[in-house]
Structures are given as C-alpha cells and as structure tokens.
Design a protein around this motif. Structure first.
Motif, short mmCIF file in Angstrom:
data_model
loop_
_atom_site.label_atom_id
_atom_site.label_comp_id
_atom_site.label_asym_id
_atom_site.label_seq_id
_atom_site.Cartn_x
_atom_site.Cartn_y
_atom_site.Cartn_z
N LEU A 150 3.29 -29.39 16.58
CA LEU A 150 4.54 -29.16 15.55
C LEU A 150 4.49 -29.99 14.63
O LEU A 150 4.46 -30.22 13.30
N PHE A 151 5.11 -31.16 15.40
CA PHE A 151 5.15 -32.75 15.26
C PHE A 151 4.16 -32.88 13.97
O PHE A 151 4.71 -33.40 12.76
N ILE A 152 2.81 -32.98 14.22
CA ILE A 152 1.93 -33.53 14.23
C ILE A 152 1.36 -33.16 12.25
O ILE A 152 1.65 -33.39 11.12
N ILE A 153 1.74 -31.81 12.79
CA ILE A 153 1.54 -31.17 11.23
C ILE A 153 2.05 -31.13 10.43
O ILE A 153 1.62 -31.36 8.88
N PHE A 156 1.41 -33.80 7.48
CA PHE A 156 0.48 -33.54 6.66
C PHE A 156 0.11 -32.16 5.47
O PHE A 156 0.01 -31.68 4.50
N VAL A 157 1.28 -31.24 6.20
CA VAL A 157 1.27 -29.84 5.60
C VAL A 157 2.54 -29.96 3.94
O VAL A 157 2.57 -29.12 3.15
N PHE A 158 3.46 -30.35 4.67
CA PHE A 158 5.23 -29.47 4.09
C PHE A 158 4.98 -31.88 3.63
O PHE A 158 4.83 -33.16 3.85
N LYS A 159 5.88 -32.00 2.10
CA LYS A 159 6.38 -33.28 1.00
C LYS A 159 7.66 -33.59 2.23
O LYS A 159 8.36 -33.72 3.19
N TYR A 160 7.09 -34.69 2.37
CA TYR A 160 8.20 -36.17 2.63
C TYR A 160 9.62 -36.32 2.22
O TYR A 160 10.08 -36.66 1.33
N ASP A 161 10.47 -34.95 2.74
CA ASP A 161 12.24 -35.07 2.16
C ASP A 161 13.06 -35.60 3.31
O ASP A 161 12.42 -35.11 4.98
#
Length: 211
Positions: A150-153, A156-161
C-alpha cells in the motif's frame, strides 16, 4: 489448515483476517483511488444477502491463502537486509545444547531439531498454544507485506501533499513494526516448542526414576 471441518487459528488469524483487509483495501483503491465508478449492479446485492454471507468469507479465506505464500517468499528475501534481520531467541545456543542432550538419536541435527521437537510436542500436547503463536506470526508477516505494498501504491495513485505523505510514513512505520512483531512471535513459537519438549522429556525421566 482445516481440522475436522473447523477453522484453525491459522485459517482465521492469517488467511481470513488478512484476506478481509486486502479485499477492502483493493476495493478502496479501485473505486476511490483510481476513480472507477461503483458498478450499478452492486446495489442489487442485498437481494442475495443469504448467499453473500456464505460466499464472502470463503472469498476472503481464498484471497488470504493466495497472499500468504507470496508474503512468506518476500519476507525471506527482505530479512536478508540489515535492518530487517530477525533476532534469535535469548540463550538459544544453551537451550539447543540442552535439547540435544535429551534427544533419543544423536543423528537429529540442528537443521531438523525444531521440526522434531515440534512434532513430538504436537503429538503429546494437542491443545498447546503453539497455534496461537503461529497464527499471530502469520498475520503480522502478511500484514507487513500488504502495508508495504500500500505504501508503494500510494505514491502512484494519490497526489504528493502533506496528508498523503503523513499516511505513507505511517504505512511504512506500521509495515516495519508488523514485520518485527512477526519475528517476535516466531521466536515465541520456537521457544515454546523447545521448553515444552524439555518439560515432556524431563517429566518422563522422573517417572522412570520413580519406577
């Protein structure tokens, strides 16, 4: 690992629980993270609630059975790295030497020592707590791999905030802690097997001396 048609601690604690968590996590990322619309037919599932109550636990169980060997393979390779290497149980060398002094056959080497002691203990103490230690070990091991995935996913899935970075830090921390907890319970299991074996052979020797 079904025993007389009943779920064992391993089935429930490792397969079923992990499969349930993985299924909900997968559904979350599919319908929310990837913005895939929820299927319209899913609203009609309530009409099949009786069948779902039976099918869903079986699906969770099978999903967990699929995840467990993958987690086992990955952890074996991860534990070769410095930070992730497991610690041996305390006084293991002296404990193993004591066990060897009570073995009926000197040909039972260190590689087969644990398996032999475990087989003897399970034969004599069928209601021991080994299955609980084993189930918790399997649960923490599989969960550590899932949380790392989940950490890796997330990257790639969510924005960097700030929120997602904080969530990723939490996931990484939990994955590491769960891996360490799996190693702790593996040591608990090994230690319990050795001490139970010692208790068995010592009590047997005492009975023979009394006769």
């Amino acid at each position: 690992m079904f025993e007389k048609g009943k779920l064992s601690f391993w089935d429930f604690g490792t397969y079923l629980t992990v499969g349930c968590f993985a299924s909900f996590a997968a559904a979350f990322y599919i319908f929310y993270g990837l913005s895939i619309p929820f299927p319209s037919w899913a609203k009609n599932l309530k009409d099949f609630s009786g069948s779902i109550v039976i099918v869903i636990p079986i699906a969770f169980l099978l999903f967990g059975m699929f995840i467990e060997p993958i987690a086992n393979w990955l952890v074996k390779h991860i534990e070769k790295l410095g930070w992730f290497k497991p610690r041996n149980i305390r006084n293991k060398e002296s404990l193993v030497n004591t066990i060897k002094s009570h073995l009926p056959d000197e040909d039972i080497g260190s590689a087969n020592l644990y398996r032999y002691c475990k087989a003897v203990v399970e034969l004599k103490f069928q209601n021991s707590n080994h299955d609980i230690f084993l189930a918790r070990f399997g649960f923490y091991r599989s969960m550590s791999v899932l949380l790392a995935l989940l950490f890796i996913i997330n990257w790639f899935v969510f924005k960097y905030d700030a929120i997602n970075i904080a969530i990723n830090v939490l996931l990484a921390f939990c994955a590491y802690q769960f891996l360490k907890r799996s190693q702790v319970f593996k040591n608990h299991l090994e230690e319990a097997v050795y001490y139970n074996y010692l208790a068995l052979v010592v009590s047997k020797d005492e009975q023979q001396q009394q006769q």
